[in-house]
Design a protein around this motif. Sequence first.
Motif, PDB file in Angstrom:
ATOM      1  N   ALA A  38     -21.486 103.586  34.745  1.00 22.83           N
ATOM      2  CA  ALA A  38     -22.364 103.389  35.905  1.00 22.83           C
ATOM      3  C   ALA A  38     -23.792 103.313  35.408  1.00 22.83           C
ATOM      4  N   ILE A  39     -24.546 102.371  35.929  1.00 20.92           N
ATOM      5  CA  ILE A  39     -25.988 102.319  35.695  1.00 20.92           C
ATOM      6  C   ILE A  39     -26.647 102.996  36.881  1.00 20.92           C
ATOM      7  N   ALA A  40     -27.442 104.009  36.607  1.00 19.32           N
ATOM      8  CA  ALA A  40     -28.087 104.782  37.674  1.00 19.32           C
ATOM      9  C   ALA A  40     -29.598 104.700  37.496  1.00 19.32           C
ATOM     10  N   ILE A  66     -26.977 104.911  41.518  1.00 23.50           N
ATOM     11  CA  ILE A  66     -28.423 105.021  41.663  1.00 23.50           C
ATOM     12  C   ILE A  66     -28.802 106.462  41.333  1.00 23.50           C
ATOM     13  N   GLU A  67     -30.004 106.676  40.837  1.00 22.84           N
ATOM     14  CA  GLU A  67     -30.535 108.028  40.649  1.00 22.84           C
ATOM     15  C   GLU A  67     -31.780 108.161  41.524  1.00 22.84           C
ATOM     16  N   VAL A  68     -31.708 109.061  42.482  1.00 19.46           N
ATOM     17  CA  VAL A  68     -32.773 109.189  43.478  1.00 19.46           C
ATOM     18  C   VAL A  68     -33.577 110.470  43.249  1.00 19.46           C
ATOM     19  N   LEU A  80     -27.657 111.720  41.770  1.00 19.93           N
ATOM     20  CA  LEU A  80     -26.930 110.494  41.497  1.00 19.93           C
ATOM     21  C   LEU A  80     -26.071 110.129  42.703  1.00 19.93           C
ATOM     22  N   GLY A  81     -26.097 108.866  43.071  1.00 20.89           N
ATOM     23  CA  GLY A  81     -25.235 108.373  44.135  1.00 20.89           C
ATOM     24  C   GLY A  81     -24.230 107.401  43.547  1.00 20.89           C
ATOM     25  N   TYR A  82     -22.930 107.690  43.669  1.00 19.47           N
ATOM     26  CA  TYR A  82     -21.883 106.847  43.101  1.00 19.47           C
ATOM     27  C   TYR A  82     -21.029 106.225  44.202  1.00 19.47           C
ATOM     28  N   LYS A 197     -27.435 112.490  52.937  1.00 16.91           N
ATOM     29  CA  LYS A 197     -27.015 111.752  54.132  1.00 16.91           C
ATOM     30  C   LYS A 197     -27.057 110.256  53.884  1.00 16.91           C
ATOM     31  N   LEU A 198     -28.118 109.795  53.226  1.00 19.16           N
ATOM     32  CA  LEU A 198     -28.263 108.369  52.934  1.00 19.16           C
ATOM     33  C   LEU A 198     -27.096 107.879  52.081  1.00 19.16           C
ATOM     34  N   ILE A 199     -26.776 108.632  51.033  1.00 14.10           N
ATOM     35  CA  ILE A 199     -25.681 108.245  50.142  1.00 14.10           C
ATOM     36  C   ILE A 199     -24.344 108.283  50.877  1.00 14.10           C
ATOM     37  N   ALA A 200     -24.137 109.330  51.688  1.00 16.04           N
ATOM     38  CA  ALA A 200     -22.883 109.439  52.454  1.00 16.04           C
ATOM     39  C   ALA A 200     -22.734 108.283  53.438  1.00 16.04           C
ATOM     40  N   GLU A 201     -23.834 107.908  54.103  1.00 18.54           N
ATOM     41  CA  GLU A 201     -23.802 106.814  55.071  1.00 18.54           C
ATOM     42  C   GLU A 201     -23.489 105.477  54.408  1.00 18.54           C
ATOM     43  N   SER A 202     -23.749 105.388  53.105  1.00 14.47           N
ATOM     44  CA  SER A 202     -23.450 104.149  52.384  1.00 14.47           C
ATOM     45  C   SER A 202     -22.066 104.213  51.735  1.00 14.47           C
ATOM     46  N   GLY A 203     -21.304 105.263  52.063  1.00 15.06           N
ATOM     47  CA  GLY A 203     -19.953 105.403  51.528  1.00 15.06           C
ATOM     48  C   GLY A 203     -19.889 105.998  50.142  1.00 15.06           C
ATOM     49  N   GLY A 204     -21.010 106.577  49.682  1.00 19.48           N
ATOM     50  CA  GLY A 204     -21.072 107.100  48.326  1.00 19.48           C
ATOM     51  C   GLY A 204     -20.893 108.607  48.223  1.00 19.48           C
TER      52      GLY A 204
END
Length: 297
Positions: A38-40, A66-68, A80-82, A197-204
Motif C-alpha cells: 500500500a502507498i500511504a 492514505i496517511e492522514v 493510516l486509512g486502508y 469517521k471519514l475513513i469509515a464512510e469511505s469503506g476503509g
Amino acid sequence: MINKFIDLHMHSYYSDDGEFSPSELVKMCHNKGVSIMAIADHNSIKAVDEARKEACKYNIHFINGIEVDCTYGDINLHVLGYGIDYKKVMFCDLEENILRQEKACSVKKLELTRSLGFDIKKEQVDELSKSGIYTGEMFAEILLNDSRYKESELLHPYRSGGSRSDNPYVNFYWDFYSQGKACYTEIIYPSLEDVSKLIAESGGITVLAHPGNNLKGQFELFDEMIDSGLQGVEAFSSYHDAETAKYFLQKGREHNLLVTCGSDFHGKTKPSIELGETTCMIDQCEIQKELEKRRLI
C-alpha cells in the motif's frame, strides 16, 4: 526467518518528503519480493490510480491507502486509512485544506530556519519543492550540503558518524520542525474521531501509524483512543524496537484490531529505511489472513 512480502506503509513523491513515483515504488516492491503493498501518502490519494495499474502488471496485491495527519487532544498523530474509496471528494477536500495551510506556514518555516543562524534563500527551497511547501527535510538537505556550514555545531549530529546521522534529513525535521520544537508551525488538523469517521464512510479501515513514535512515553493513551474509531495498529514499523512492537502486537490482539506492518519508506529523506524492512516479528501469513478477513485483498 520471516518472509518479508508485506509492506503497507510507503510514500511516493506525492508526499512532500517522498522521492519516487508510484510506478517506481511498485517496481521496487516487485524486485524486493513484496507482493502485498500500500502507498500511504501524506493526506493524498493521488498515487492510487497509477500504482494500481502498475501493480496489476506484477500480480501484486495493491491496497488503496492514505496517511492522514490528525490530533488526539494536544497530540499530533498519523492515521493510516486502508481499503478506502479514494474517489470520494472528501479526500480531495482534506488534501486541499492541509495544502493551503502548509503553504502559508512554509514562509514562517523559512524565517524560523534563518533564526537558527543560517543564511538560506527562498530560491534554494523552491528548487526542491514541487508544490511550494517547505519541509524540515528540505532545509536539512540544503544546509548539510552548504560548505559554509561544514563546521556548524548544530549540524554536527546529522553528519557522517554523528548521533543523528542514520536518517539525517528526517531526524533534522524531528529535532527542529515537529510539534513543540524551535521551528514548529501549527497546522489545524482534523481530530482522530473525525478522520476515523471519514475513513469509515469511505469503506476503509483506520490504523494508527507507528504509535511508538507518536505516543512516546504515553502508551497508556492507546486503549482510550480505540473509542475514537481505531480499527487497527501498525505494531511493526521501522521506528519500533522489539519491546515496542511486542507491546502493540499484544494490544492489537487484546482489542481484536488489525495488526499491520510497514517500513515507512520515503527514499532519500530516510536512507536507512528499506522497502519491506518492517521489523515484523510474526509470520506475515497471519497478517495476510487478517487482510483477507477484512476484505482488503
